[in-house]
Design an enzyme around this catalytic site. Structure first.
Site, short mmCIF file in Angstrom:
data_model
loop_
_atom_site.label_atom_id
_atom_site.label_comp_id
_atom_site.label_asym_id
_atom_site.label_seq_id
_atom_site.Cartn_x
_atom_site.Cartn_y
_atom_site.Cartn_z
N CYS A 187 -1.86 8.94 2.38
CA CYS A 187 -1.73 8.45 1.01
C CYS A 187 -3.04 8.63 0.24
O CYS A 187 -3.03 8.84 -0.96
CB CYS A 187 -1.31 6.98 1.00
SG CYS A 187 -2.39 5.91 1.97
N GLU A 238 0.89 -1.16 0.00
CA GLU A 238 0.00 0.00 0.00
C GLU A 238 0.92 1.21 0.00
O GLU A 238 1.55 1.53 1.00
CB GLU A 238 -0.91 -0.03 1.23
CG GLU A 238 -2.14 0.85 1.09
CD GLU A 238 -1.88 2.29 1.53
OE1 GLU A 238 -1.60 3.12 0.64
OE2 GLU A 238 -1.95 2.56 2.73
#
Length: 451
Positions: A262, A228
């Site tokens: 993110c 991720e």
């Protein structure tokens, strides 16, 4: 060399931590594996009560745990409390649903009996980031503990106190020793850990550069990895959107956690017919953000976790301004603090459009047509998520299949939810966390055929 944690708001040294030597690391891996061997044949129901207990411990201690987050990486305390509450939620979700998610599936074939088992595989290495120092870890350990795997946490150097707390919480909840082990290690030891024969999988949340290195090491060792990584999500506002609601959501999407996320909405794409009107609404929301000490429950924005993060944003912004971008609000840096910043006239070749800006900066670009909007959305090496703002059902149904990201949220900011799979495409990584998919990433999907 000892690690040192530091309060980014006061520059005060918080603690020192000594890294483990190779012998100690190997010992922890062996003990984690031994715990796995004892756990793997047990039904997930045996772990439900412990996982619910872990959720309760998180809720009971949320004030203390949240303060540790704020002290180590500067997250506004109200958001830190919300992070701990979300960790309790993911524990409750997997305590309730793991048994059904892992149930044996019978498949009708020409055999007398054929079915599919979902079994744990062993010790998983989790290389974790600092920006959500509890949540990122719990979305790994909750499904893997319920599955039966053991987890080794390699946490970021600036949040090692959080890592220590997480291990203690798991033990206090009644899980066996070495169910979760916090390893304080140097970066150059990670490759040796990945290559250890008892490590069966690796998951990393972090930068694309770190992900590439870890993925190559795991691939060479023939071990499953889940990544991720970075993102520069688009917030796309069409002419038929509820502009007041969209402005409020867009500012929250960009500036929560002081922009250090993110999945933050980093690129604001606005239809040209509403551009000026919508930008005025955005400006008002940004100007109303409360800035100050992260321990103050009333603030929205504080310092960044490290000075180098602020310096990197200043460099990205300066280069973009040289290329023609125009600063509307903010733009100034002071040590670890960076003003909430709004920039327009942003083109696709600028750093603040095509790179990840891990800080409180919103880059604005206008578009005229749906086709142009799709081109701007997909003009990125990243692919975590996109937010579309429109009242037209046919429009978002038409656009969603054209978007390359791992998630599309309509009239909402992109967020993670224990009930839904989470992950990206392209340089944002691969594999999925959370939901049904997340608990299966490090499972052995075993076919059984009986004739």
């Amino acid at each position: 060399m000892a690690f040192q944690t530091q309060n980014p708001y006061t520059s005060e040294t918080l603690n020192h931590f000594n890294p483990l030597n190779l012998s100690d690391i190997k010992n922890h891996i062996t003990k984690a594996h031994q715990r796995f061997l004892k756990s793997k044949l047990k039904n997930p129901k045996h772990r439900e009560e412990k996982m619910r207990g872990l959720a309760e411990l998180l809720k009971q201690n949320k004030t203390k745990l949240a303060k540790q987050i704020t002290l180590e990486m500067g997250k506004p305390i109200a958001e830190a409390v919300a992070e701990i509450e979300k960790c309790a939620w993911v524990c409750e979700f997997y305590a309730k649903n793991a048994s059904s998610l892992l149930t044996t599936k019978t498949i009708k074939t020409d055999a007398k009996q054929s079915y599919v088992l979902k079994e744990p595989i062993g010790v998983i290495l989790a290389i974790m980031p600092w920006n959500y120092p509890f949540w990122q870890v719990f979305r790994v350990i909750a499904p893997n503990l319920m599955l039966g795997n053991s987890v080794l946490i390699k946490h970021a150097p600036n949040v090692l106190g959080c890592g220590e707390m997480i291990q203690k919480l798991v033990e206090d909840a009644g899980f066996e020793s070495h169910s979760v082990t916090h390893l304080i290690v140097e970066v150059d030891q990670i490759k040796k850990i990945i290559n250890h024969n008892l490590i069966k999988g690796v998951t990393l949340t972090g930068s694309t550069k770190a992900g590439s290195i870890v993925a190559s090491q795991a691939g060479k060792a023939i071990k499953k990895s889940v990544l991720e990584l970075g993102g520069n999500n688009a917030l796309v506002v069409f002419e038929d959107a509820d502009l007041d609601k969209a402005a409020e959501i867009c500012v929250k999407a960009r500036f929560q956690n002081t922009g250090q996320s993110c999945i933050a909405g980093k690129r604001l794409l606005v239809h040209n017919t509403i551009y000026d009107k919508f930008l005025e609404k955005i400006k008002i929301h940004i100007q109303n953000l409360n800035i100050g000490n992260p321990l103050d429950e009333t603030i929205d924005i504080s310092v960044l976790a490290r000075k180098d993060i602020a310096e990197n944003l200043k460099s990205q912004l300066d280069k973009s301004v040289e290329m023609g971008a125009k600063i509307i609000l903010g733009g100034q840096q002071d040590n670890t603090f960076f003003e909430p910043t709004l920039v327009e006239n942003v083109s696709v070749d600028m750093p603040i459009f095509n790179e990840e800006t891990f800080s409180p900066l919103l880059a604005v670009t206008s578009f005229k047509t749906e086709e142009e909007a799709i081109q701007l959305i997909n003009h990125s090496n990243y692919g975590l998520g996109v937010s579309l703002f429109t009242k037209d059902n046919s429009k978002y149904k038409r656009l969603i299949p054209q978007i390359e990201d791992g998630a599309v949220f309509v009239n909402s900011l992109v967020k993670s939810d224990p009930r839904l799979p989470f992950g990206g495409t392209k340089h944002s990584g691969y594999g999925r966390e959370l939901g049904h998919e997340g608990i299966l990433e490090f499972a052995n999907i075993k076919t059984v055929y009986i004739q």
